[in-house]
Motif scaffolding. Structure first.
Motif, short mmCIF file in Angstrom:
data_model
loop_
_atom_site.label_atom_id
_atom_site.label_comp_id
_atom_site.label_asym_id
_atom_site.label_seq_id
_atom_site.Cartn_x
_atom_site.Cartn_y
_atom_site.Cartn_z
N SER A 102 31.22 44.46 9.34
CA SER A 102 31.30 42.93 9.64
C SER A 102 32.72 42.40 9.74
O SER A 102 33.05 41.49 10.30
N ASP A 134 26.65 41.90 15.35
CA ASP A 134 27.01 41.11 16.35
C ASP A 134 28.36 40.17 16.20
O ASP A 134 28.42 39.48 14.92
N ARG A 135 29.24 40.12 16.75
CA ARG A 135 30.57 39.32 16.43
C ARG A 135 31.12 39.64 15.31
O ARG A 135 31.25 38.83 14.44
N GLU A 137 34.35 40.46 12.73
CA GLU A 137 35.47 39.41 12.82
C GLU A 137 36.55 40.67 12.55
O GLU A 137 36.67 41.50 11.61
N THR A 161 39.50 40.06 17.36
CA THR A 161 38.66 38.72 17.76
C THR A 161 39.33 37.51 16.93
O THR A 161 39.36 36.41 17.31
N THR A 313 29.48 37.26 7.74
CA THR A 313 30.67 38.38 7.73
C THR A 313 30.91 38.81 6.38
O THR A 313 31.63 39.78 6.12
#
Length: 454
Positions: A102, A134-135, A137, A161, A313
């Motif tokens: 994450s 998903d997404r 950092e 990101t 995260t």
């Protein structure tokens, strides 16, 4: 904030970037580390975060309290990065690869002192270990004083990101006094390059440095706010010359008073609030749509050594490189600090462990209380107890809960509390470390050194 409250509460207390703080760490062995890594696979919090410590700096800033070293030869840098890859493989062999990544974070030193090609290879290696959420950092701390347009463009090809840009101040005389180089490019140009990649950008500043005044720092933050970064961070300079001897240089120049530092933060807060930003945690200002602000509103903001994050995260941290600290469910583990020894030890397929700390069950409860309060400025005893699977009485007993100390703070207008909640007042958020210390049994009798909150 009233001067008498600053005088009363501006006493040394932990920063609480971890609980217990790092100066409680003791001897820790390689076998201890392997044991806690194995245990981390079945912990309640099961996501993965990777931290890489890049210790090299082209110039050492006088204020720095990080584990940094002067720029090394190209051969040493290559050997160090090769050792990072090997250490990653050593840890990866003991991690359950069905877990998810994450977070990835590069700190230093100056991570961007590395050739960008090396950074890209490290990211690719880390992301090959396990699937990512998903997404995720993926963040890097950047020193803008040495990065060309080509460097910034190449960084955007590494998969980051978020970029954390260490500006510290915009005034030339302040930067010269602390041995910091200003940005090589106009920051508006840098923002345009980074945002074209879809990444977010935060600007980092330090207040309490020599030659700074309340007016000059206000003007610096006004200039920064006009550029509209996604986040802006204002760190209070921690002056600890006994621990970091190079800070003694700043004593000879002179430092702002406690009252001036407090006023600098309040000025920055006023500027950022008027510009439409929301205050998050001790030092962050973010746009209203930022997920950190959403997490704060729901009381679910979290943090680790790498900074603030959301529960989305949040993860256990596996750290690589000299002095890097892993934050696992049951323990903290820190690598040794000598670069040559690190490279030699890792090349022998061994971990270079220096110290660490194994938490008791009670300390894990206190950690959750302290982190919740530090991040969210409030604490709901029932919510934390439910999250940890214990009763409120058990949670309070672990904290050595003392109502009389909270009553004193309430009388001073620092907080409100009742049987269910503790809520720190908005205008006293800079003293949240002091409130957390009241709930910390280790602070009852300690000989450790800490910085002041202001």
């Amino acid at each position: 904030m009233q001067p008498e409250l600053i005088q009363k509460y501006n006493r040394p207390v932990p920063r609480y970037t971890s609980y217990p703080p790092a100066n409680y760490f003791t001897a820790f062995s390689e076998s201890d580390y392997q044991r806690v890594v194995a245990a981390s696979n079945t912990a309640r919090q099961n996501q993965i975060s990777f931290y890489l410590h890049i210790p090299f700096c082209r110039h050492l800033c006088h204020y720095c309290g990080c584990n940094s070293y002067p720029a090394a030869s190209a051969d040493t840098v290559k050997d160090y990065v090769d050792a990072l890859h090997q250490e990653i493989d050593l840890v990866a062999s003991q991690i359950d690869r069905s877990r998810q990544i994450s977070q990835i974070h590069y700190g230093g030193g100056s991570p961007t002192s590395l050739p960008v090609s090396m950074i890209k290879e490290l990211n690719e290696h880390l992301l090959s270990i396990a699937p990512a959420i998903d997404r995720p950092e993926i963040a890097i701390e950047c020193h803008p004083g040495y990065l060309t347009e080509q460097d910034w463009q190449q960084l955007t090809e590494c998969g980051f990101t978020r970029y954390s840009i260490g500006m510290q101040d915009l005034k030339t005389d302040v930067l010269q006094a602390v041995n910091r180089r200003p940005s090589l490019l106009p920051m508006s140009d840098v923002l345009q390059i980074l945002r074209a990649s879809g990444a977010t950008v935060n600007f980092d500043f330090i207040y309490g440095l020599p030659l700074q005044t309340v007016d000059s720092f206000r003007h610096t933050i006004e200039q920064a706010a006009e550029l509209r970064p996604d986040r802006l961070v204002t760190f209070a300079y921690a002056h600890l010359p006994k621990l970091f001897p190079r800070q003694r240089i700043l004593d000879r120049i002179g430092l702002p008073s406690m009252e001036e530092k407090s006023a600098m933060y309040e000025a920055a807060s006023e500027v950022m609030t008027q510009a439409g930003y929301q205050r998050v945690g001790l030092d962050h200002f973010v746009l209203p749509e930022d997920e950190l602000y959403t997490a704060l509103q729901s009381g679910m903001l979290h943090r680790n050594f790498q900074g603030y994050c959301t529960r989305r995260t949040t993860a256990q941290v596996y750290a690589f490189g000299v002095t890097a600290i892993s934050q696992l469910d049951d323990a903290y583990v820190q690598n040794g600090r000598d670069i040559k020894t690190y490279i030699e030890t890792i090349n022998q397929k061994r971990f270079y462990i220096q110290r660490g700390y194994t938490l008791s069950h009670e300390q894990k409860l206190v950690r959750e209380v302290v982190e919740t309060l530090m991040c969210n400025y409030q604490l709901n005893w029932h919510q934390v107890a439910e999250r940890m699977g214990v009763t409120v009485d058990t949670l309070r007993a672990a904290c050595h809960y003392d109502e009389h100390q909270l009553q004193d703070m309430a009388a001073d207008g620092i907080l409100d509390f009742d049987d269910d909640h503790i809520v720190v007042h908005a205008d006293a958020c800079s003293l949240v470390r002091c409130v957390a210390a009241v709930l910390d049994p280790l602070m009852r009798h300690t000989d450790k050194q800490f910085s002041t909150p202001i």
